[in-house]
Design an enzyme around this catalytic site. Structure first.
Site, PDB file in Angstrom:
ATOM      1  N   CYS A 199     -36.046 -22.575  19.687  1.00 57.43           N
ATOM      2  CA  CYS A 199     -34.969 -22.440  18.569  1.00 57.43           C
ATOM      3  C   CYS A 199     -33.779 -22.942  18.722  1.00 57.43           C
ATOM      4  O   CYS A 199     -33.066 -23.101  19.819  1.00 57.43           O
ATOM      5  CB  CYS A 199     -35.078 -21.016  18.072  1.00 57.43           C
ATOM      6  SG  CYS A 199     -36.594 -20.451  17.216  1.00 57.43           S
ATOM      7  N   HIS A 243     -31.280 -20.636  13.426  1.00 57.95           N
ATOM      8  CA  HIS A 243     -30.657 -19.333  13.254  1.00 57.95           C
ATOM      9  C   HIS A 243     -29.681 -18.888  13.816  1.00 57.95           C
ATOM     10  O   HIS A 243     -28.935 -19.645  14.646  1.00 57.95           O
ATOM     11  CB  HIS A 243     -31.969 -18.309  13.776  1.00 57.95           C
ATOM     12  CG  HIS A 243     -32.484 -18.146  15.149  1.00 57.95           C
ATOM     13  ND1 HIS A 243     -31.620 -17.474  15.933  1.00 57.95           N
ATOM     14  CD2 HIS A 243     -33.253 -18.946  15.819  1.00 57.95           C
ATOM     15  CE1 HIS A 243     -32.150 -17.601  17.011  1.00 57.95           C
ATOM     16  NE2 HIS A 243     -33.159 -18.365  17.151  1.00 57.95           N
TER      17      HIS A 243
END
Length: 204
Positions: free
Chosen positions: A179, A163
């Site tokens: 992440c 992301h």
């Protein structure tokens, strides 16, 4: 006139001193180059057009590795993401990765794509942050202030995503809860190149 100019210069020096005093200076180590650099996080890596840019510019490189075209290869040790193309080349992006205790590895695929995604923190993260006295929202609407940034690529059924981020100084660092983060310009570039089903290989 001279007094006015001197006063203006003194005021400017005072403002610069205040800005310098409030700046957050961090040192970072890039394992790929073996160099230590100093970053002023107040700079925020903002280009003249207003877009935040990565301290590690993306590059198109020659690629003869073991992974085929349309594969995302994430090397968490290098803190680089490679998107393998079908012409013997790959695009290389700087990334932020999981901090100590939050690293992982495996092979999966892009299961979903989202523009300006909303963020639902996992229950384990909410509990972990609550123990530190920090209350996370149950849900945060997508937008410029959202931790997931401009785009998100969901990885299989995992809680981890590739992301964007509004904190470009974290690129090249081990700072996340697992992440993989890119600056918004880079994650948009990657997002536009891949489709649901794209293979994702995470090397640790």
């Amino acid at each position: 006139m001279r007094r006015i100019m001197l006063a203006a210069l003194a005021a400017a020096a005072l403002v610069a001193g205040v800005a310098s005093a409030s700046a957050k200076i961090i040192q970072t180590y890039d394992p790929q180059t073996g160099k230590i650099s100093t970053i002023d996080t107040d700079m925020q890596y903002v280009a003249p057009g207003g877009h935040a840019y990565s301290p590690i510019p993306r590059q198109t490189i020659s690629y003869d590795g073991p992974y085929g075209p349309n594969t995302i290869v994430i090397n968490t040790t290098e803190r680089r993401l490679y998107y393998v193309m079908d012409n013997g080349q790959a695009i290389k992006y700087g990334i932020g990765v999981g901090r100590e205790g939050f690293t992982w590895a495996g092979t999966d695929h892009v299961s979903r794509k989202a523009e300006w995604p909303g963020w639902t923190p996992p229950a384990v993260m909410i509990a972990r942050e609550a123990a530190k006295g920090r209350k996370l929202p149950a849900y945060m609407k997508g937008g410029p202030g959202n931790p997931l940034g401009a785009r998100a690529l969901y990885i299989g059924a995992r809680i981890y995503r590739i992301h964007g981020t509004a904190e470009p100084w974290t690129i090249g660092q081990a700072v996340s809860s697992g992440c993989i983060r890119l600056v918004n310009d880079d994650v948009i570039d990657l997002y536009d190149r891949v489709a649901v089903g794209t293979k994702v290989v995470v090397l640790n």
